[in-house]
Design a protein around this motif. Structure first.
Motif, PDB file in Angstrom:
ATOM      1  N   HIS A  15      -3.166  -2.188   3.452  1.00  0.00           N
ATOM      2  CA  HIS A  15      -3.122  -3.114   2.319  1.00  0.00           C
ATOM      3  C   HIS A  15      -3.560  -4.518   2.691  1.00  0.00           C
ATOM      4  N   ALA A 141       4.660  -5.785   0.037  1.00  0.00           N
ATOM      5  CA  ALA A 141       4.991  -5.152  -1.246  1.00  0.00           C
ATOM      6  C   ALA A 141       5.308  -6.192  -2.308  1.00  0.00           C
ATOM      7  N   LEU A 146       4.253  -4.141  -5.465  1.00  0.00           N
ATOM      8  CA  LEU A 146       4.416  -2.708  -5.227  1.00  0.00           C
ATOM      9  C   LEU A 146       5.889  -2.341  -5.108  1.00  0.00           C
ATOM     10  N   TYR A 148       8.660  -0.443  -3.153  1.00  0.00           N
ATOM     11  CA  TYR A 148       8.748  -0.013  -1.770  1.00  0.00           C
ATOM     12  C   TYR A 148      10.161   0.461  -1.442  1.00  0.00           C
TER      13      TYR A 148
END
Length: 246
Positions: A15, A141, A146, A148
């Motif tokens: 990422h 994250a 995101l 996580y």
């Protein structure tokens, strides 16, 4: 533990380009509501009050920066952590260290990838790096919006009302996202089942308040004595949360 930490590093490395992309002017950052303690909220309010107090008609007006300062700080901090970790791993396994970053905004990918590939050879020292690695996962994250493993949700459980041993008055955020496969090996060649496209996903919201006991009709499953709702039930769970807030 080694498999999980190596997979975490590989995930962050995968990422990195997404993180670096946040520094491109005009890139919209994902929004995530901040989780502030009472002290942190009071500190922010105090700073805002002082700023208003010191403002004068002659003060220079504020203008948005081309790149959010928080993004630049994140990239620099993550690079420093990744480079330091790669050096520690190299010293532990007695191999040459990687060249230092060319600048504070160089890519952290080579250092993350190196540590992920060689972490198993430094197993005896790996536990000392767990906090650093976990911190990189959480910061990545949060920055990218995101979900996580280990993320605490800003919601009050409608069944226990956020009551915990330390906060008997309730109102605490007790819901945590858990990847129930995170410690299991994979039979498809992946180092960790969390990142295997062929393994079934088993993500759940778990109430870890310690005293939550919803009726059986409202619980998807139980994890170590705690009520949990797999991701397939999240739409129902969100509706239940909305109805409790009315």
């Amino acid at each position: 533990m080694i498999t999980r930490l190596a997979a975490d590093l590989a995930w962050v490395a995968g990422h990195w380009d997404d993180l670096a992309g946040l520094a491109t002017p005009g890139t919209r950052r994902p929004y995530r509501a901040p989780m502030l303690t009472a002290d942190q909220r009071e500190e922010r309010d105090q700073a805002a009050w002082l700023e208003r107090l010191e403002r004068t008609p002659d003060a220079i007006g504020a203008s948005p920066a081309p790149v959010p300062a928080g993004v630049l700080d994140l990239l620099v901090d993550m690079l420093a952590d990744a480079a330091a970790l790669a050096d520690d791993v190299a010293l532990e396994i007695h191999c040459p260290t990687l060249p230092p970053p060319s600048s504070g905004f160089a890519s952290a990918w080579p250092y993350l990838d190196f540590s992920a590939r060689h972490l198993a050879d430094a197993e005896q020292a790996a536990d000392t790096w767990r906090g650093t690695i976990r911190g990189m996962v959480e910061r990545t994250a949060r920055a990218l919006g995101l979900i996580y493993d280990g993320q605490r949700l800003t919601a009050v459980c409608p069944w226990c009302r956020g009551v915990t041993a330390d906060h008997p008055e309730g109102g605490q955020a007790t819901w945590v996202v858990r990847n129930l496969l995170s410690r299991q090996t994979c039979g498809h060649g992946a180092a960790d089942r969390r990142w295997c496209p062929e393994c079934p996903t088993l993500i759940a919201v778990v109430c870890d308040g310690g005293s939550c006991e919803p009726p059986s009709k409202d619980v998807g499953t139980w994890i170590r004595g705690r009520p949990a709702w797999p991701w397939t039930e999240w739409e129902w769970l969100a509706d239940r949360l909305d109805r409790a807030a009315v």
